[in-house]
Write a protein that holds these residues in place. Structure first.
Motif, PDB file in Angstrom:
ATOM      1  N   VAL A  70       0.883  -1.268   0.085  1.00  0.00           N
ATOM      2  CA  VAL A  70       0.028  -0.024  -0.021  1.00  0.00           C
ATOM      3  C   VAL A  70       0.705   1.278   0.038  1.00  0.00           C
ATOM      4  CG1 VAL A  70      -1.555   1.306   1.238  1.00  0.00           C
ATOM      5  CG2 VAL A  70      -2.018  -1.103   0.875  1.00  0.00           C
ATOM      6  N   ALA A  71       1.677   1.270   0.915  1.00  0.00           N
ATOM      7  CA  ALA A  71       2.772   2.563   0.911  1.00  0.00           C
ATOM      8  C   ALA A  71       3.385   2.660  -0.503  1.00  0.00           C
ATOM      9  CB  ALA A  71       3.975   2.181   1.914  1.00  0.00           C
ATOM     10  N   LEU A  72       3.915   1.599  -1.241  1.00  0.00           N
ATOM     11  CA  LEU A  72       4.419   1.719  -2.508  1.00  0.00           C
ATOM     12  C   LEU A  72       3.537   2.457  -3.521  1.00  0.00           C
ATOM     13  CD1 LEU A  72       6.601  -1.492  -2.709  1.00  0.00           C
ATOM     14  CD2 LEU A  72       7.643   0.672  -2.607  1.00  0.00           C
ATOM     15  N   VAL A  73       2.348   1.903  -3.255  1.00  0.00           N
ATOM     16  CA  VAL A  73       1.299   2.293  -4.314  1.00  0.00           C
ATOM     17  C   VAL A  73       0.840   3.699  -4.124  1.00  0.00           C
ATOM     18  CG1 VAL A  73      -0.886   2.086  -5.234  1.00  0.00           C
ATOM     19  CG2 VAL A  73       0.145  -0.044  -4.900  1.00  0.00           C
ATOM     20  N   LEU A  74       0.762   4.203  -3.113  1.00  0.00           N
ATOM     21  CA  LEU A  74       0.772   5.521  -2.551  1.00  0.00           C
ATOM     22  C   LEU A  74       1.892   6.412  -3.088  1.00  0.00           C
ATOM     23  CD1 LEU A  74      -1.211   5.316   1.140  1.00  0.00           C
ATOM     24  CD2 LEU A  74      -2.096   6.026  -1.240  1.00  0.00           C
ATOM     25  N   GLY A  75       3.148   5.987  -2.551  1.00  0.00           N
ATOM     26  CA  GLY A  75       4.131   6.698  -2.924  1.00  0.00           C
ATOM     27  C   GLY A  75       4.186   6.958  -4.563  1.00  0.00           C
ATOM     28  N   LEU A  76       4.013   5.924  -5.279  1.00  0.00           N
ATOM     29  CA  LEU A  76       3.995   5.814  -6.644  1.00  0.00           C
ATOM     30  C   LEU A  76       2.876   7.137  -7.169  1.00  0.00           C
ATOM     31  CD1 LEU A  76       4.973   5.109  -9.423  1.00  0.00           C
ATOM     32  CD2 LEU A  76       3.162   3.254  -9.632  1.00  0.00           C
ATOM     33  N   VAL A  77       1.818   7.288  -6.408  1.00  0.00           N
ATOM     34  CA  VAL A  77       0.765   8.090  -7.083  1.00  0.00           C
ATOM     35  C   VAL A  77       0.988   9.513  -6.611  1.00  0.00           C
ATOM     36  CG1 VAL A  77      -1.651   8.736  -6.350  1.00  0.00           C
ATOM     37  CG2 VAL A  77      -1.286   6.306  -6.869  1.00  0.00           C
ATOM     38  N   VAL A  78       1.664   9.791  -5.459  1.00  0.00           N
ATOM     39  CA  VAL A  78       2.136  11.042  -5.013  1.00  0.00           C
ATOM     40  C   VAL A  78       3.093  11.489  -6.159  1.00  0.00           C
ATOM     41  CG1 VAL A  78       3.591  12.279  -3.315  1.00  0.00           C
ATOM     42  CG2 VAL A  78       1.527  10.671  -2.525  1.00  0.00           C
ATOM     43  N   VAL A  79       4.158  10.615  -6.567  1.00  0.00           N
ATOM     44  CA  VAL A  79       5.153  11.043  -7.188  1.00  0.00           C
ATOM     45  C   VAL A  79       4.642  11.298  -8.870  1.00  0.00           C
ATOM     46  CG1 VAL A  79       7.080  10.039  -8.598  1.00  0.00           C
ATOM     47  CG2 VAL A  79       7.004   9.760  -5.954  1.00  0.00           C
ATOM     48  N   ARG A  80       3.764  10.891  -9.146  1.00  0.00           N
ATOM     49  CA  ARG A  80       3.311  10.719 -10.360  1.00  0.00           C
ATOM     50  C   ARG A  80       2.391  12.081 -10.566  1.00  0.00           C
ATOM     51  NH1 ARG A  80       1.294   6.254 -13.961  1.00  0.00           N
ATOM     52  NH2 ARG A  80       3.212   5.448 -14.850  1.00  0.00           N
ATOM     53  N   ARG A  81       1.729  12.534  -9.446  1.00  0.00           N
ATOM     54  CA  ARG A  81       1.030  13.606  -9.506  1.00  0.00           C
ATOM     55  C   ARG A  81       1.882  14.887  -9.377  1.00  0.00           C
ATOM     56  NH1 ARG A  81      -4.608  12.696  -6.000  1.00  0.00           N
ATOM     57  NH2 ARG A  81      -5.379  11.082  -7.369  1.00  0.00           N
ATOM     58  N   ARG A  82       2.867  14.776  -8.488  1.00  0.00           N
ATOM     59  CA  ARG A  82       3.741  15.963  -8.292  1.00  0.00           C
ATOM     60  C   ARG A  82       4.475  16.187  -9.839  1.00  0.00           C
ATOM     61  NH1 ARG A  82       6.900  15.067  -2.554  1.00  0.00           N
ATOM     62  NH2 ARG A  82       5.198  15.617  -1.475  1.00  0.00           N
ATOM     63  N   ALA A  83       4.900  15.051 -10.326  1.00  0.00           N
ATOM     64  CA  ALA A  83       5.584  15.284 -11.689  1.00  0.00           C
ATOM     65  C   ALA A  83       4.487  15.789 -12.812  1.00  0.00           C
ATOM     66  CB  ALA A  83       5.976  13.836 -12.366  1.00  0.00           C
ATOM     67  N   ALA A  84       3.258  15.479 -12.687  1.00  0.00           N
ATOM     68  CA  ALA A  84       2.273  15.965 -13.765  1.00  0.00           C
ATOM     69  C   ALA A  84       1.848  17.573 -13.276  1.00  0.00           C
ATOM     70  CB  ALA A  84       1.023  15.039 -13.573  1.00  0.00           C
ATOM     71  N   SER A  85       1.825  17.865 -12.034  1.00  0.00           N
ATOM     72  CA  SER A  85       1.761  19.134 -11.771  1.00  0.00           C
ATOM     73  C   SER A  85       2.894  20.028 -11.987  1.00  0.00           C
ATOM     74  CB  SER A  85       1.442  19.235 -10.149  1.00  0.00           C
ATOM     75  OG  SER A  85       2.539  19.284  -9.359  1.00  0.00           O
ATOM     76  N   ARG A  86       4.296  19.611 -11.844  1.00  0.00           N
ATOM     77  CA  ARG A  86       5.328  20.448 -12.532  1.00  0.00           C
ATOM     78  C   ARG A  86       5.117  20.667 -13.903  1.00  0.00           C
ATOM     79  NH1 ARG A  86       9.574  17.035  -8.887  1.00  0.00           N
ATOM     80  NH2 ARG A  86       8.815  17.812  -6.779  1.00  0.00           N
ATOM     81  N   ARG A  87       4.698  19.656 -14.722  1.00  0.00           N
ATOM     82  CA  ARG A  87       4.844  19.623 -16.128  1.00  0.00           C
ATOM     83  C   ARG A  87       3.791  20.779 -16.666  1.00  0.00           C
ATOM     84  NH1 ARG A  87       3.626  13.857 -17.888  1.00  0.00           N
ATOM     85  NH2 ARG A  87       4.486  13.260 -15.487  1.00  0.00           N
ATOM     86  N   LYS A  88       2.637  20.993 -15.599  1.00  0.00           N
ATOM     87  CA  LYS A  88       1.542  21.941 -16.156  1.00  0.00           C
ATOM     88  C   LYS A  88       2.211  23.336 -15.895  1.00  0.00           C
ATOM     89  CE  LYS A  88      -2.236  18.857 -15.184  1.00  0.00           C
ATOM     90  NZ  LYS A  88      -3.584  18.786 -14.343  1.00  0.00           N
ATOM     91  N   ARG A  89       3.075  23.598 -15.106  1.00  0.00           N
ATOM     92  CA  ARG A  89       3.273  24.989 -14.617  1.00  0.00           C
ATOM     93  C   ARG A  89       4.395  25.518 -15.764  1.00  0.00           C
ATOM     94  NH1 ARG A  89       5.712  24.268  -8.701  1.00  0.00           N
ATOM     95  NH2 ARG A  89       3.928  23.217  -7.833  1.00  0.00           N
TER      96      ARG A  89
END
Length: 89
Positions: A70-89
């Motif tokens: 569960v921690a790995l999945v949540l970590g992957l989700v957080v990393v992907r969301r942060r990467a996606a939000s950085r690309r939008k800037r």
């Protein structure tokens, strides 16, 4: 089959019946191998049974493994969301 048996109708019938039974088993085996949904269900049931057995043998280990997953999945989700939000800037 010997020459004496080759002319015996009962021996011929017995050989035909044995061949039919063998062919029937072969067809059944091939059908089972080609039934992908049934094989997938069987695999899922085996995985579930293995997980349940592991939990019964060592509950803390199974719980720790599940929490790690569960921690790995949540970590992957957080990393992907942060990467996606950085690309939008």
């Amino acid at each position: 089959m010997t020459a004496a048996h080759a002319n015996d109708p009962e021996a011929i019938k017995a050989e035909i019946e044995a061949t039919r039974e063998q062919l029937g088993r072969t067809v059944d085996e091939l059908s089972a191998r080609l039934d992908v949904p049934a094989r997938a269900k069987e695999s899922a049931y085996r995985a579930r049974d293995t997980a349940v057995e592991t939990y019964r043998e060592s509950p803390p280990l199974a719980i720790g493994g599940a929490l790690t997953l569960v921690a790995l999945v949540l970590g992957l989700v957080v990393v992907r969301r942060r990467a996606a939000s950085r690309r939008k800037r």
